[in-house]
Design a protein around this motif. Sequence first.
Motif, mmCIF file in Angstrom:
data_model
loop_
_atom_site.group_PDB
_atom_site.id
_atom_site.type_symbol
_atom_site.label_atom_id
_atom_site.label_comp_id
_atom_site.label_asym_id
_atom_site.label_seq_id
_atom_site.Cartn_x
_atom_site.Cartn_y
_atom_site.Cartn_z
ATOM 1 N N ASP A 34 44.471 -9.351 69.547
ATOM 2 C CA ASP A 34 45.052 -10.671 69.322
ATOM 3 C C ASP A 34 44.035 -11.685 69.871
ATOM 4 N N THR A 35 43.371 -12.432 68.998
ATOM 5 C CA THR A 35 42.294 -13.315 69.445
ATOM 6 C C THR A 35 42.792 -14.484 70.288
ATOM 7 N N ILE A 66 47.815 -15.870 63.567
ATOM 8 C CA ILE A 66 46.634 -15.910 64.428
ATOM 9 C C ILE A 66 45.658 -14.845 63.929
ATOM 10 N N PRO A 67 44.399 -15.199 63.710
ATOM 11 C CA PRO A 67 43.439 -14.188 63.235
ATOM 12 C C PRO A 67 43.282 -13.056 64.237
ATOM 13 N N VAL A 68 43.178 -11.866 63.710
ATOM 14 C CA VAL A 68 42.959 -10.719 64.580
ATOM 15 C C VAL A 68 41.461 -10.539 64.792
ATOM 16 N N GLY A 69 41.134 -9.796 65.799
ATOM 17 C CA GLY A 69 39.742 -9.506 66.084
ATOM 18 C C GLY A 69 39.555 -8.027 66.303
ATOM 19 N N LEU A 70 38.323 -7.632 66.409
ATOM 20 C CA LEU A 70 37.991 -6.264 66.738
ATOM 21 C C LEU A 70 37.129 -6.318 67.993
ATOM 22 N N THR A 79 35.671 -11.583 64.929
ATOM 23 C CA THR A 79 36.845 -12.156 64.285
ATOM 24 C C THR A 79 36.894 -11.599 62.871
ATOM 25 N N ILE A 80 38.037 -11.034 62.509
ATOM 26 C CA ILE A 80 38.168 -10.429 61.187
ATOM 27 C C ILE A 80 38.633 -11.493 60.204
ATOM 28 N N LEU A 81 37.835 -11.711 59.163
ATOM 29 C CA LEU A 81 38.154 -12.711 58.157
ATOM 30 C C LEU A 81 38.947 -12.136 56.996
ATOM 31 N N LYS A 82 38.677 -10.890 56.678
ATOM 32 C CA LYS A 82 39.296 -10.303 55.500
ATOM 33 C C LYS A 82 39.245 -8.788 55.629
#
Length: 150
Positions: A34-35, A66-70, A79-82
């Motif tokens: 969770d970014t 909220i954008p997820v991240g790795l 940050t994962i865009l797609k």
Amino acid sequence: MRSLLLGALAALALPVTGYAAEGTRVQVTGEIIDTWCYYSGVMGSPDAVVGSAHHTCALWCSAGGIPVGLLAEDGTVYTILKVDNDAEAAGGDTLLRLAAHTVEADGMLYERDGLNYLVVSDVVSDQDITNVNHNDYGNVPSFSIPDPNK
């Protein structure tokens, strides 16, 4: 005036250079995070916002857009865009099944202004939640609950 307008329109038609970055194909292993909580510190230190102790909050943030991240094994955050050509996948219901999971992702890495962006073409492996830390933090970390006496 007409020549000025035509000149402005011609300038808009020119290709824009210097803005699009070349991507690099990568395979990255790490935890889907969770970014918002990771970067803001609202729930505590980075150690408190990963793994099973943060799973429920990560679900809520992802479902809220909220954008997820790795979070890679070396500490780099992407940050994962797609994911899988689904532009809605980065924040929303699509990645709820992967929240707090350790995955190996294959995709294109884009770097700009010190940030790493990942367009995931394939989740190669899903190792489920490997960072189990409820024993350390409980279901809700105690430091995330305000002290009414302060």
